[in-house]
Design an enzyme around this catalytic site. Sequence first.
Site, PDB file in Angstrom:
ATOM      1  N   ALA A 118       0.830  -1.209   0.000  1.00 44.12           N
ATOM      2  CA  ALA A 118       0.000   0.000   0.000  1.00 44.12           C
ATOM      3  C   ALA A 118       0.865   1.258   0.000  1.00 44.12           C
ATOM      4  CB  ALA A 118      -0.917  -0.004   1.220  1.00 44.12           C
ATOM      5  N   TYR A 119       1.952   1.218   0.754  1.00 40.43           N
ATOM      6  CA  TYR A 119       2.860   2.375   0.793  1.00 40.43           C
ATOM      7  C   TYR A 119       3.466   2.621  -0.579  1.00 40.43           C
ATOM      8  CZ  TYR A 119       6.909   5.229   2.151  1.00 40.43           C
ATOM      9  OH  TYR A 119       7.858   6.217   2.252  1.00 40.43           O
TER      10      TYR A 119
END
Length: 253
Positions: free
Chosen positions: A161-162
């Site tokens: 997600a990052y």
Amino acid sequence: MSTTIDTDPTAQTQRVALVTGGSGGIGRAVVERLAADGIAVGVHYAGNKAKAAETVAAVIGNGGRAIAVGGDVADEQAMSAAFDAVEAEFGGIDIVVNTAGIMILSPISTLNLDDLDRMHRTNVRGTFVVSQQAARRVRNGGAIINFSTSVTRTQFPTYGAYVASKAAVESITLILARELRGKDITVNAVAPGPTATALFLDGKDEATIATLSKAVPLERLGQPDDIAETVAFLAGPARWVNGQVIFTNGGLA
């Protein structure tokens, strides 16, 4: 009686920077490095006003000029006000460095979607809002510098997600560089490797940190000052570097 106005285009005035997330970690190192180059700096903070004040005091103590400005990077009104404050204090803005960001690590299969939304609000919307203000306000000859991550290439597990948020940052950056054609404003992104900041070290045990250190050919973690040197280069002499992602990672594959 006549008045002579100096219109020499080579006449120099002090350059001005706004550094988001400038109160700690890489952001503070960037603030101090730019100030050492004689640049007046707006030190942005999201929530820790005291740390921002400490950073400002350190710059002033070393003979520089700085002010603190607060606000949520994803809030366009707050960031407009922050830009206004820097322009009012120093007369304009030449450099915008967007180091503000958050990192939440989790396997994709188990990530809390509220965490996904929170991270993308800061990292994606925040970068977009700051870039939008910068595109409208940075003076000709200036620089806009956003922050990605070297994990866009290394694909470490739990970073999904990052990395997705930082891939968006890279896309925003590279397209903005083309949109500002003719304005003599460079737009680049810095992609740090493993760097010894609270953001990176949080939640990692010593074995993990040691492994990541050894993954780099230089066999150490980066330091915030290492990243700040790249920013200073892009903010100053690197006028022919534009629309690029600079991987500042000690040779991490």
